[in-house]
Structure formats: structure tokens, C-alpha cells
Design an enzyme around this catalytic site. Sequence first.
Site, mmCIF file in Angstrom:
data_model
loop_
_atom_site.group_PDB
_atom_site.id
_atom_site.type_symbol
_atom_site.label_atom_id
_atom_site.label_comp_id
_atom_site.label_asym_id
_atom_site.label_seq_id
_atom_site.Cartn_x
_atom_site.Cartn_y
_atom_site.Cartn_z
ATOM 1 N N CYS A 143 4.694 8.540 6.474
ATOM 2 C CA CYS A 143 3.749 7.384 5.480
ATOM 3 C C CYS A 143 2.446 8.097 5.160
ATOM 4 C CB CYS A 143 3.559 6.231 6.673
ATOM 5 S SG CYS A 143 5.022 5.404 6.963
ATOM 6 N N GLU A 180 7.358 10.488 -7.249
ATOM 7 C CA GLU A 180 7.300 8.954 -6.992
ATOM 8 C C GLU A 180 6.962 8.349 -8.590
ATOM 9 O OE1 GLU A 180 4.593 7.528 -4.439
ATOM 10 O OE2 GLU A 180 5.585 8.542 -2.626
ATOM 11 N N HIS A 185 6.681 3.431 -0.856
ATOM 12 C CA HIS A 185 5.349 3.699 -0.620
ATOM 13 C C HIS A 185 4.760 2.424 -0.353
ATOM 14 C CE1 HIS A 185 1.981 6.830 -1.953
ATOM 15 N NE2 HIS A 185 1.442 6.113 -1.030
ATOM 16 N N LEU A 186 5.004 1.737 0.821
ATOM 17 C CA LEU A 186 4.563 0.459 1.104
ATOM 18 C C LEU A 186 3.105 0.450 2.128
ATOM 19 C CD1 LEU A 186 7.741 -1.620 1.558
ATOM 20 C CD2 LEU A 186 6.064 -1.516 -0.573
ATOM 21 N N GLY A 187 2.761 2.039 2.385
ATOM 22 C CA GLY A 187 1.909 1.983 3.653
ATOM 23 C C GLY A 187 0.504 1.178 3.424
ATOM 24 N N ALA A 188 0.139 0.820 2.529
ATOM 25 C CA ALA A 188 -1.289 0.175 1.928
ATOM 26 C C ALA A 188 -0.729 -1.396 1.627
ATOM 27 C CB ALA A 188 -2.105 0.812 1.181
#
Length: 528
Positions: free
Chosen positions: A229, A260, A278-281
Amino acid sequence: MPKVLISDKLSPAAIEIFRRRGIEVDFKPGLSPAELRAIIAPYDGLAVRSATKVTRELMDAAPNLKVVGRAGIGVDNVDVTSATARGVVVMNTPYGNAITTAEHAIAMMFALARQIPEASASTKAGRWEKNRFMGVELFGKTLGLIGCGNIGSIVANRAIGLHMKVVAFDPFLSEKRALELGVEKVELNELLDRAEFVTLHAPLTEHTRNILSRENLAKLRKGARLINCARGGLVDEAALYDALASGHLAGAALDVFETEPATESPLFGLENVVCTPHLGAATAEAQENVALQVADQMADYLLSGAVSNAINMPSVTAEEAPRLKPYMELARLLGGMAGQLTAAQDDAIKVIRVEYEGHVAELNRRPLTAASLAGVLAPLMGAVNMVNAPVVAKERGIEVAETVHERRGDYASLLRVTVVTDRYERSVAGTLVGEARPRLVEIKGIAVEADFAPDMLYVTNQDRPGFIGRFGMVLANAGINIATFHLGRAAQGGDAICLVSLDGPIPEPVLAEVRALPLVVQATPLRF
């Protein structure tokens, strides 16, 4: 009034912060690179997330740009090298989304261990495949952290709460910090050999790119599971596919990819791969936090000079900035004087030494040293400031030395800048009057008390009777008014210094007359 452009989607709270603090702000997300280049020129600050690419070409079109703020941790969409060369501060927000990203890594680890995405899809499709999805417990398993900074340490804390054993590879992790976190610090090869789950929390740099290469993936124990991540590019995706397809690895959970947006990948066809875009934040709390943080940091810098979470400049807190500001000006002026005198002799600089004595020695010295370097190098190399001066010095092989003296001298604070070349060593020293006004107190070891002025003339001469009269007559005959006149000498009949403040620049013909006077060794105009 400073002007800031927000070129990516940020919380409206960021716009409100800029406006409340007296900064003009424009919100224009979704611009093409060409459109952004066409409007960037008047802006002092640029706030971005991951969509805007802050390239060398963009900065070439931004002569007023002073700071780039990245609302997030990674700055791989910012050309930090070019920004540094141009003296542009690059800031990120390493804490605003740390918890959110760490939680996502833990969630991905659970999803991978219990095959949750595949089980959910199967159940929704009307199949009750209870025996197909046999997971593994996290309890008692060994988790390997590649990177144990802010986010990695939060993941370690959560994993220890799950009763996992945690080993960590991070060259910057001290033994003391590892002990505080409750993790075991190991080398990378040992981590790959022992870990049953591996999660990455490192930035993408030339040293970390493909840290999990084909060779290192092969070193992982059979049946290990991988979570990333952090950043695409840390893992060789083609090698990862082979390791997963062959059964060497039991699974992988990926939130980031080499390219990406990742709309296609051979990895998508594998059942033992969990993917998110890319959902980490991507939580409401994190988006609000990073927007508020980047707006405050940029406003602090543009309004007061405070520097927080900069990638390419020493930090200066908002509390430190007012106290440091006059000392930074003193450092710049002293460095500027040493640099102009060196440029006049056309000698290559070998060493720049900055010395601190008294109260100034107790302050945050890194920005003061950077200001001194900028002062020295700017007359020789042009567009040099506090941001790029340390890099410029390193690129040119100039040794930078910082010395702190515990002794107390004649002044409450004393700052000395020394330039060393193959032929000589020249130093200038100064202090603050009333903790506010820079004042020169020494040149080449000779006591000279003088305020800095925009235009000055520095003269070294042999100490003989009659020189001052002849020198003053040359200026008077040219109609040049002397604002202040300061003298100093090493010893009677030896070297003497004359430092004159003028009402404007000295014309070249008059300067030539001064240099032609008997007893003159050097005459150099100074501008501050």
C-alpha cells in the site's frame, strides 16, 4: 499578497484556510499540462495531490514559484531535483493520512488471509462454496515490515495488537526506536526468510525501486503473502506474477501499481490477488486532514518563513521563524560579503565554514548555515538560495563545516563565515544589535564595526599616512557622497581595511581610480 493555485481536488477547507490567512487562492483542478503552464507564472505557491505532475517544464514557466505543497505523503509526481535547483521548497503531509493508510494495509492483510473479495463475489453469485475458501489466521504469524517510519510503525502497533511477531527492515530505524515499537530490527535477507506476511512502507527512490526484485521474491519463504500500500515500483510486477502463478507465494494484496491508473494487468487474472485503486488515503478524515495540513504549511512558509515537512529544506517551526529571521538575514549578509570578495579574486572555493558563538549557537542552525551558503554562492553562481545552496555546494565539491563554540565572547551572539580557497582563507563575522539589526564586527580577523548598506565599497590597503585623504578626494571629485566610513587595521603599518557606505553604486571609472591609488591592495564594490 501571496498567490496560491490549487490544481487538484482538495477539501474546500484548504481554500478557506488560505483566504482566512490573507492569501489569494485560485481553485482550478483538472487542467491539462499545457493549460497549467499557461497560467502558473504569477503564483507563489502550488498545492497538488497526485494528479498534477510538477515537472521541470512547469517550473520553467513559474518564475515566482516559491513552494509546492503535496497533500499526501509521496512526492513522486514532483520533480524534487528541479525544484531544489530552482530554490522551490517541496512540502508533503506525512501525518495527515498515516493512520488511514496503515489501516488500509491491515485491512488488505485480513482480506488476503481470509480471501474475502473472492468469497464475497462467489456468495453474491449464488454459490455457497464454504469449503473452497480456507483462510489462515494472523495470530502468531510473523509480519515483515519493509520500511518502519511513520506509517510502518502504526502498522507494527496494530499487528502487535493482533499478537503477530513483527520484524522490520529499515536502514534508518535505530535499535532504540525498534525497542520502543516492540519490533525486531533485521536485515532484508533475514526478513524475507522469516516473514509469513510482508508489507511495504517505503518511499520510491533509486535505492528502493524494485526492492522486491525477482531475486528477492524468490528468497521469500514458500506460501508467504505480500501487501503493498506504499508505492508502485517497489515490486517487480512481472516477477510477482510468476511467483504467484507458480504457487511460490500464496497471495498478494496491491493498492498501488507501477503504472497508474492501472486499468489492466496480468495480476488481475489471478484469484490469489486482491486489488484496490490506490485507496490508502481514501477516507473522509484523511482527505480533510491532508488538505488542512498542506494549506497551513504553505501559508506559514509564504507569510512567515516557517518550514514544515519539507523534502528539500531544513524545518523551521512557526515559533522559531520570528527569532531565526534576523539571524538568517545576518547569515545571508555575511555570506554575501564573503562571496562577493571571493568572486572579485576569481578563486575556486574549497571550504565554507560557519561558526556559531553565544546565544545563536543554541538555535536551529541548519537554516542559518543554509542561508550562509546561499549568501556565499549567489555572487558566484547566480540563482542560489537557502533551498538549493547545500546541493549546489555538494555538486561542486565544496566542503561545508559547521562549528559551535561554547565560549562566551564580547558579543551575546557571534556568527562567522569563512571561505577557504587554495590561496587564502577569508572570514567575516557579525552580530545582531538589539536582537534585530545585523552588524558587521570583523573582517579577516580585523575589528570593523559597521552596519550593512545596499551599496558599499570595500578597500584593503597598506596602513600609511595620507591614504584616507587621497581616497576621500577621489570620491569627492566624482561627486560621490560617503554615508558612513569605517576603518580597521591589523597592526600599525600593516594591512588596513576601509569600508564605505555609499548612496548608490560606484561607477566603474571611479572604481578604477580608487584601484590605481598608491597603497591599495584590493577595492571591491559590494551590493546587499
